[in-house]
Enzyme design. Sequence first.
Site, PDB file in Angstrom:
ATOM      1  N   GLY A  13      26.983 -11.569  22.219  1.00 40.31           N
ATOM      2  CA  GLY A  13      27.737 -10.158  22.688  1.00 40.31           C
ATOM      3  C   GLY A  13      29.206 -11.601  22.301  1.00 40.31           C
ATOM      4  O   GLY A  13      29.312 -12.205  22.631  1.00 40.31           O
ATOM      5  N   ARG A  74      22.796  -9.363  17.477  1.00 41.23           N
ATOM      6  CA  ARG A  74      21.596  -9.945  18.088  1.00 41.23           C
ATOM      7  C   ARG A  74      21.205  -9.424  16.992  1.00 41.23           C
ATOM      8  O   ARG A  74      20.536  -8.767  16.275  1.00 41.23           O
ATOM      9  CB  ARG A  74      21.629  -8.610  19.232  1.00 41.23           C
ATOM     10  CG  ARG A  74      22.300  -8.467  19.831  1.00 41.23           C
ATOM     11  CD  ARG A  74      22.444  -7.709  21.209  1.00 41.23           C
ATOM     12  NE  ARG A  74      23.766  -7.826  21.580  1.00 41.23           N
ATOM     13  CZ  ARG A  74      24.187  -7.809  23.126  1.00 41.23           C
ATOM     14  NH1 ARG A  74      24.068  -9.142  23.113  1.00 41.23           N
ATOM     15  NH2 ARG A  74      25.353  -7.927  23.602  1.00 41.23           N
ATOM     16  N   ASP A 105      22.809 -16.387  27.982  1.00 41.32           N
ATOM     17  CA  ASP A 105      21.798 -16.899  27.299  1.00 41.32           C
ATOM     18  C   ASP A 105      20.346 -16.459  26.858  1.00 41.32           C
ATOM     19  O   ASP A 105      19.739 -17.265  26.170  1.00 41.32           O
ATOM     20  CB  ASP A 105      21.094 -16.535  29.402  1.00 41.32           C
ATOM     21  CG  ASP A 105      21.274 -14.907  28.952  1.00 41.32           C
ATOM     22  OD1 ASP A 105      21.962 -14.058  28.555  1.00 41.32           O
ATOM     23  OD2 ASP A 105      20.458 -14.539  30.026  1.00 41.32           O
ATOM     24  N   THR A 128      30.359 -16.938  26.666  1.00 42.70           N
ATOM     25  CA  THR A 128      29.930 -15.029  26.958  1.00 42.70           C
ATOM     26  C   THR A 128      30.774 -14.734  28.343  1.00 42.70           C
ATOM     27  O   THR A 128      31.302 -15.602  28.860  1.00 42.70           O
ATOM     28  CB  THR A 128      28.215 -15.210  27.932  1.00 42.70           C
ATOM     29  OG1 THR A 128      28.279 -13.106  27.879  1.00 42.70           O
ATOM     30  CG2 THR A 128      28.198 -16.042  28.673  1.00 42.70           C
ATOM     31  N   ASP A 130      30.149 -13.105  30.351  1.00 43.47           N
ATOM     32  CA  ASP A 130      29.582 -12.631  32.075  1.00 43.47           C
ATOM     33  C   ASP A 130      29.228 -14.062  32.876  1.00 43.47           C
ATOM     34  O   ASP A 130      29.244 -13.505  33.992  1.00 43.47           O
ATOM     35  CB  ASP A 130      28.053 -12.666  31.048  1.00 43.47           C
ATOM     36  CG  ASP A 130      27.629 -10.835  30.855  1.00 43.47           C
ATOM     37  OD1 ASP A 130      28.939 -10.308  30.908  1.00 43.47           O
ATOM     38  OD2 ASP A 130      26.625 -11.005  29.327  1.00 43.47           O
ATOM     39  N   ASP A 132      27.744 -16.012  32.903  1.00 41.51           N
ATOM     40  CA  ASP A 132      26.702 -16.023  34.056  1.00 41.51           C
ATOM     41  C   ASP A 132      24.972 -17.388  33.262  1.00 41.51           C
ATOM     42  O   ASP A 132      24.433 -17.336  33.538  1.00 41.51           O
ATOM     43  CB  ASP A 132      25.303 -14.786  33.994  1.00 41.51           C
ATOM     44  CG  ASP A 132      25.142 -14.270  32.316  1.00 41.51           C
ATOM     45  OD1 ASP A 132      25.787 -15.619  31.376  1.00 41.51           O
ATOM     46  OD2 ASP A 132      24.777 -13.665  32.350  1.00 41.51           O
ATOM     47  N   ARG A 174      26.687  -7.533  32.763  1.00 39.89           N
ATOM     48  CA  ARG A 174      25.157  -7.471  32.268  1.00 39.89           C
ATOM     49  C   ARG A 174      24.446  -7.990  34.052  1.00 39.89           C
ATOM     50  O   ARG A 174      24.404  -7.156  35.226  1.00 39.89           O
ATOM     51  CB  ARG A 174      24.479  -8.899  31.792  1.00 39.89           C
ATOM     52  CG  ARG A 174      23.063  -8.107  30.564  1.00 39.89           C
ATOM     53  CD  ARG A 174      22.295  -9.440  30.226  1.00 39.89           C
ATOM     54  NE  ARG A 174      23.151  -9.102  28.843  1.00 39.89           N
ATOM     55  CZ  ARG A 174      22.576  -9.684  27.461  1.00 39.89           C
ATOM     56  NH1 ARG A 174      21.802 -10.469  27.305  1.00 39.89           N
ATOM     57  NH2 ARG A 174      22.994  -9.222  26.527  1.00 39.89           N
ATOM     58  N   VAL A 253      36.306  -2.888  25.833  1.00 44.53           N
ATOM     59  CA  VAL A 253      37.683  -3.477  26.273  1.00 44.53           C
ATOM     60  C   VAL A 253      37.721  -5.014  26.567  1.00 44.53           C
ATOM     61  O   VAL A 253      38.450  -5.578  26.286  1.00 44.53           O
ATOM     62  CB  VAL A 253      38.727  -2.843  26.667  1.00 44.53           C
ATOM     63  CG1 VAL A 253      38.955  -1.109  26.109  1.00 44.53           C
ATOM     64  CG2 VAL A 253      38.687  -2.242  28.216  1.00 44.53           C
ATOM     65  N   GLN A 254      36.967  -4.812  27.519  1.00 43.98           N
ATOM     66  CA  GLN A 254      36.944  -6.244  28.365  1.00 43.98           C
ATOM     67  C   GLN A 254      36.510  -7.360  27.546  1.00 43.98           C
ATOM     68  O   GLN A 254      36.648  -8.781  27.759  1.00 43.98           O
ATOM     69  CB  GLN A 254      35.770  -5.903  29.425  1.00 43.98           C
ATOM     70  CG  GLN A 254      36.084  -5.032  30.393  1.00 43.98           C
ATOM     71  CD  GLN A 254      34.762  -4.716  31.663  1.00 43.98           C
ATOM     72  OE1 GLN A 254      34.568  -5.392  32.429  1.00 43.98           O
ATOM     73  NE2 GLN A 254      34.415  -3.971  30.999  1.00 43.98           N
TER      74      GLN A 254
HETATM   75  P1  ADP Z   1      23.563 -12.928  24.685  1.00 45.46           P
HETATM   76  O1  ADP Z   1      22.985 -14.526  23.940  1.00 45.46           O
HETATM   77  O2  ADP Z   1      24.941 -12.700  24.654  1.00 45.46           O
HETATM   78  O3  ADP Z   1      22.926 -13.344  25.729  1.00 45.46           O
HETATM   79  P2  ADP Z   1      21.425 -11.654  23.217  1.00 45.46           P
HETATM   80  O4  ADP Z   1      20.700 -12.020  24.976  1.00 45.46           O
HETATM   81  O5  ADP Z   1      21.132 -10.381  23.073  1.00 45.46           O
HETATM   82  O6  ADP Z   1      22.858 -12.205  23.670  1.00 45.46           O
HETATM   83  O7  ADP Z   1      20.616 -12.797  22.768  1.00 45.46           O
HETATM   84  C1  ADP Z   1      21.278 -13.018  21.304  1.00 45.46           C
HETATM   85  C2  ADP Z   1      19.881 -13.677  20.240  1.00 45.46           C
HETATM   86  O8  ADP Z   1      19.490 -14.912  20.942  1.00 45.46           O
HETATM   87  C3  ADP Z   1      18.621 -12.681  20.536  1.00 45.46           C
HETATM   88  O9  ADP Z   1      19.397 -11.363  19.376  1.00 45.46           O
HETATM   89  C4  ADP Z   1      17.585 -13.300  19.191  1.00 45.46           C
HETATM   90  O10 ADP Z   1      17.867 -13.471  18.031  1.00 45.46           O
HETATM   91  C5  ADP Z   1      18.427 -14.733  20.656  1.00 45.46           C
HETATM   92  N1  ADP Z   1      17.294 -14.653  21.571  1.00 45.46           N
HETATM   93  C6  ADP Z   1      17.348 -14.375  23.187  1.00 45.46           C
HETATM   94  N2  ADP Z   1      16.115 -14.390  23.352  1.00 45.46           N
HETATM   95  C7  ADP Z   1      15.312 -15.276  22.832  1.00 45.46           C
HETATM   96  C8  ADP Z   1      13.967 -15.844  22.786  1.00 45.46           C
HETATM   97  N3  ADP Z   1      12.884 -16.018  23.968  1.00 45.46           N
HETATM   98  N4  ADP Z   1      13.761 -16.570  21.151  1.00 45.46           N
HETATM   99  C9  ADP Z   1      14.079 -16.948  20.605  1.00 45.46           C
HETATM  100  N5  ADP Z   1      15.631 -15.830  20.345  1.00 45.46           N
HETATM  101  C10 ADP Z   1      16.625 -15.361  20.963  1.00 45.46           C
HETATM  102  O1  F6P Z   2      26.420 -10.135  27.143  1.00 45.30           O
HETATM  103  C1  F6P Z   2      27.892  -9.237  26.941  1.00 45.30           C
HETATM  104  C2  F6P Z   2      27.968  -8.212  27.107  1.00 45.30           C
HETATM  105  O2  F6P Z   2      29.664  -7.644  26.751  1.00 45.30           O
HETATM  106  C3  F6P Z   2      27.720  -7.619  28.550  1.00 45.30           C
HETATM  107  O3  F6P Z   2      29.150  -7.607  29.604  1.00 45.30           O
HETATM  108  C4  F6P Z   2      27.181  -6.215  29.184  1.00 45.30           C
HETATM  109  O4  F6P Z   2      26.200  -5.395  29.536  1.00 45.30           O
HETATM  110  C5  F6P Z   2      26.685  -6.201  27.326  1.00 45.30           C
HETATM  111  O5  F6P Z   2      26.952  -7.511  26.483  1.00 45.30           O
HETATM  112  C6  F6P Z   2      26.516  -4.723  26.280  1.00 45.30           C
HETATM  113  O6  F6P Z   2      26.372  -5.597  25.173  1.00 45.30           O
HETATM  114  P1  F6P Z   2      26.446  -4.353  23.568  1.00 45.30           P
HETATM  115  O7  F6P Z   2      27.613  -4.648  23.764  1.00 45.30           O
HETATM  116  O8  F6P Z   2      25.087  -4.865  22.682  1.00 45.30           O
HETATM  117  O9  F6P Z   2      26.843  -2.709  24.555  1.00 45.30           O
END
Ligand code: ADP
Ligand code: F6P
Length: 321
Positions: A13, A74, A105, A128, A130, A132, A174, A253-254
């Site tokens: 995100g 993603r 994360d 992020t 979040d 977190d 999240r 919007v956030q």
């Molecule tokens: P954020 O980084 O905001 O938490 P996501 O959880 O969607 O967002 O993770 C972003 C991208 O990171 C995923 O679409 C994937 O490509 C990669 N990713 C997440 N978890 C793993 C994992 N366990 N191993 C490898 N790549 C990962």
């Molecule tokens: O991780 C950032 C975040 O905005 C979370 O707060 C929310 O749960 C999620 O991404 C929303 O994801 P998407 O933009 O895929 O709807």
Amino acid sequence: MGIKRIGVLTSGGDAPGMNAAIRGVVRLASARKIEVSGIFRGFSGLINEEIKVLSHRSVSNIINKGGTILKTSRCPEFMTKEGQKRAVEILQRNSIEGVVVIGGDGSYRGAHVLSREWNIPCVGVPGTIDNDLNGTDRTIGSDTAVETALDAIDKIKDTVNSMERIFVVEVMGRNCGYIAMKTALAGGAEQVLIPEVRFDISELCHEITDGYIRGKASWIIIVAEGAVKGPELAQRINELTDLETRFVVLGHVQRGGTPTAEDRILGGRLGAAAVDLLARGETDKAVGVICDKIHVVDLETATAPYQWDPKDDLSLVKILT
Ligand code: ADP
Ligand code: F6P
């Protein structure tokens, strides 16, 4: 011989302040004579070789912009061994010796896999809304997200008080209640429900009914998206209290808007710190700020279940109502 070329990507995100972090990466690298390859659309752009050299000048006038100039995505393909192998081939073909991964994360887990399993030096920058991730007091974007949510709460408050209603307002985060808690404290909300602390709906409804008998007819209840299904909660409150209840989702919007000074400064500091770590030969690390000092943790530690204790803040929300 020091590192000559690094890559930078934003993933997951988007968050306000990611551009300031990209600028921090490029400008510190430029000062150290390290070339920076911008990798577009996160891991997906890496696999598809969407790569462009970022000059010192290419990051001019982005510090004040929300979103990310590198774009983000993603990428399910990167979760597979084949996807990761392809990413490593692309990095080697482009002589990229280390990668700064700006994201949450999930993105950190991707960076951890690249470091540990494929021997590509990676450093994570916490981008992020979040808030977190362990190893940092705040993540880039969380301050702006709270300000944006607060601005909406202030507006909702006008109609809540004028029409004497109950409003359930859902914010993002999240599985983390950080945005909800800070928004509730700053907005003077009557109650906040977060995933980290169990709550009892009938107890909440008793409090609302008792308040109503004493003449309090307006309530704002902030709900973190991971805590409860907002529409069902609003309906239940309506049924149990017989008071008119509305539900609002603040939603994406956030994630947008001009980053606050805090997020810009944090982005710049952490982007620069990440390059510094790679230049020193570090890998599999995440940078953060604790008590205003740069702090470094292992990527694995950063993504472990987030450690924070919201109990005092939760009590304060109730006491100050
Ligand atoms: P954020 O980084 O905001 O938490 P996501 O959880 O969607 O967002 O993770 C972003 C991208 O990171 C995923 O679409 C994937 O490509 C990669 N990713 C997440 N978890 C793993 C994992 N366990 N191993 C490898 N790549 C990962
Ligand atoms: O991780 C950032 C975040 O905005 C979370 O707060 C929310 O749960 C999620 O991404 C929303 O994801 P998407 O933009 O895929 O709807």
